[in-house]
Design a protein around this motif. Structure first.
Motif, PDB file in Angstrom:
ATOM      1  N   ASN A 201      48.766  49.449  60.426  1.00  0.00           N
ATOM      2  CA  ASN A 201      47.453  50.035  60.152  1.00  0.00           C
ATOM      3  C   ASN A 201      47.549  51.554  60.279  1.00  0.00           C
ATOM      4  O   ASN A 201      47.889  52.075  61.347  1.00  0.00           O
ATOM      5  CB  ASN A 201      46.451  49.452  61.157  1.00  0.00           C
ATOM      6  CG  ASN A 201      45.072  50.087  61.074  1.00  0.00           C
ATOM      7  OD1 ASN A 201      44.838  51.042  60.343  1.00  0.00           O
ATOM      8  ND2 ASN A 201      44.149  49.548  61.839  1.00  0.00           N
ATOM      9  N   SER A 219      48.819  48.798  65.364  1.00  0.00           N
ATOM     10  CA  SER A 219      48.685  47.389  64.995  1.00  0.00           C
ATOM     11  C   SER A 219      49.243  47.167  63.599  1.00  0.00           C
ATOM     12  O   SER A 219      49.335  48.090  62.796  1.00  0.00           O
ATOM     13  CB  SER A 219      47.223  46.951  65.044  1.00  0.00           C
ATOM     14  OG  SER A 219      46.446  47.694  64.127  1.00  0.00           O
ATOM     15  N   MET A 221      48.809  45.386  59.866  1.00  0.00           N
ATOM     16  CA  MET A 221      47.707  44.950  59.031  1.00  0.00           C
ATOM     17  C   MET A 221      47.703  43.422  59.033  1.00  0.00           C
ATOM     18  O   MET A 221      48.745  42.777  59.144  1.00  0.00           O
ATOM     19  CB  MET A 221      47.841  45.484  57.608  1.00  0.00           C
ATOM     20  CG  MET A 221      47.626  46.987  57.489  1.00  0.00           C
ATOM     21  SD  MET A 221      45.982  47.530  58.048  1.00  0.00           S
ATOM     22  CE  MET A 221      44.919  46.807  56.770  1.00  0.00           C
ATOM     23  N   GLU A 242      48.671  43.609  67.797  1.00  0.00           N
ATOM     24  CA  GLU A 242      48.467  44.979  68.297  1.00  0.00           C
ATOM     25  C   GLU A 242      49.533  45.326  69.339  1.00  0.00           C
ATOM     26  O   GLU A 242      50.155  44.422  69.927  1.00  0.00           O
ATOM     27  CB  GLU A 242      47.067  45.101  68.916  1.00  0.00           C
ATOM     28  CG  GLU A 242      46.702  46.537  69.314  1.00  0.00           C
ATOM     29  CD  GLU A 242      45.343  46.636  69.992  1.00  0.00           C
ATOM     30  OE1 GLU A 242      45.206  47.498  70.880  1.00  0.00           O
ATOM     31  OE2 GLU A 242      44.436  45.862  69.645  1.00  0.00           O
ATOM     32  N   SER A 269      42.142  46.752  60.920  1.00  0.00           N
ATOM     33  CA  SER A 269      43.378  46.041  60.612  1.00  0.00           C
ATOM     34  C   SER A 269      43.115  44.793  59.779  1.00  0.00           C
ATOM     35  O   SER A 269      44.048  44.235  59.193  1.00  0.00           O
ATOM     36  CB  SER A 269      44.094  45.651  61.911  1.00  0.00           C
ATOM     37  OG  SER A 269      44.430  46.804  62.657  1.00  0.00           O
TER      38      SER A 269
END
Length: 276
Positions: A201, A219, A221, A242, A269
């Motif tokens: 992300n 994190s 995606m 994450e 995300s």
């Protein structure tokens, strides 16, 4: 009590990786790195999980939280995300080796009327006492949604759209970078994940926060999973993984809270355009 906590998180994890194959792959990858760096068999430590819901009484944030409170957790922080029309709380256990819990809820009354109608029609399918059982936390969606209604939710609130497909489950688990031996900095972990082909992300920067706010986060995606809606099949974002690195406060203890500005970007995300 600890066995009940661990059983709950084991069930949440099993439910989560079933629709988040990248998390299982990353978890295995990190285990490989850890074993190569240390002779110990130390597990990957989960910093926290996150759950989502709507602020409708029978499924509210407080309804979900009751199961963690019964296991010894206490409320430790409140957060507001005005642009996304969300509020959240986080909970901690006296045993700081147990994961923290971050629960958010959408303020349905702040949504446009047609969105409210869709959400309430979904929640009508949930039995009034369904949330009283701990297994509700990983029970998934209690309804079906049409492609048209899903598209309406996507246009207005990614959060509501995600809930409409996935319902009640861990939205993400979080690797504690502080407990890794192979990686001591989040940036190094990120670089290795990108090298391995995982997409991170980038909203608000690859790393959200840092030492100045005592918490750095990144994190992946969300994975894209094909699901059956009431009248179509659709590839939609599921869950993400994450990574969190915490920094010491003035008293020498690691900061255990959350940073709203960073969490706001972590929510994204699960953003994605949909494809039929």
């Amino acid at each position: 009590m600890h066995s009940k906590v661990k059983d709950l998180f084991a069930n949440l994890w099993e439910n989560y990786v079933a629709i988040t194959p990248s998390a299982e792959k990353i978890h295995a990858l990190l285990n490989t790195f850890e074993k190569s760096h240390s002779s110990s068999e130390a597990p990957i430590i989960n910093d926290h999980i996150a759950l989502r819901t709507f602020n409708i009484d029978k499924i509210s944030l407080d309804k979900l939280a009751q199961h963690f409170l019964a296991l010894g957790y206490t409320e430790q922080g409140q957060y507001e995300f005005k642009q996304k029309k969300l509020v959240a709380k986080h909970f901690e256990h006296p045993d700081d080796t147990l994961p923290k819990v971050f629960i958010s809820e959408l303020l349905v009354e702040e949504m446009p009327e047609h969105i409210q109608h869709i959400i309430y029609s979904l929640v009508d399918s949930v039995a009034n006492n369904a949330a009283d059982k701990p297994e509700f936390l990983y029970s998934g969606a209690h309804w079906q949604i049409s492609a048209a209604d899903y598209a309406s939710l996507v246009a207005e609130s990614e959060y509501a759209a995600w809930m409409s497909v996935w319902g009640f489950r861990a939205n993400h688990f979080t690797v504690s970078v502080n407990h890794l031996s192979h990686f001591t900095e989040l940036a190094a972990l990120n670089a290795k994940l990108i090298e391995a082909g995982f997409v991170l992300n980038q909203s608000g920067g690859e790393i959200k926060g840092g030492p100045e706010v005592l918490l750095a986060q990144s994190s992946t995606m969300a994975d894209k999973i094909t699901v059956k809606l009431s009248d179509a099949e659709l590839s939609v974002p599921s869950c993400f993984y994450e990574f969190a690195q915490r920094y010491p406060m003035d008293n020498g203890k690691l900061y255990q809270g959350f940073v709203a500005a960073s969490a706001d970007k972590i929510f994204e995300s699960t953003n994605a355009t949909t494809t039929m």
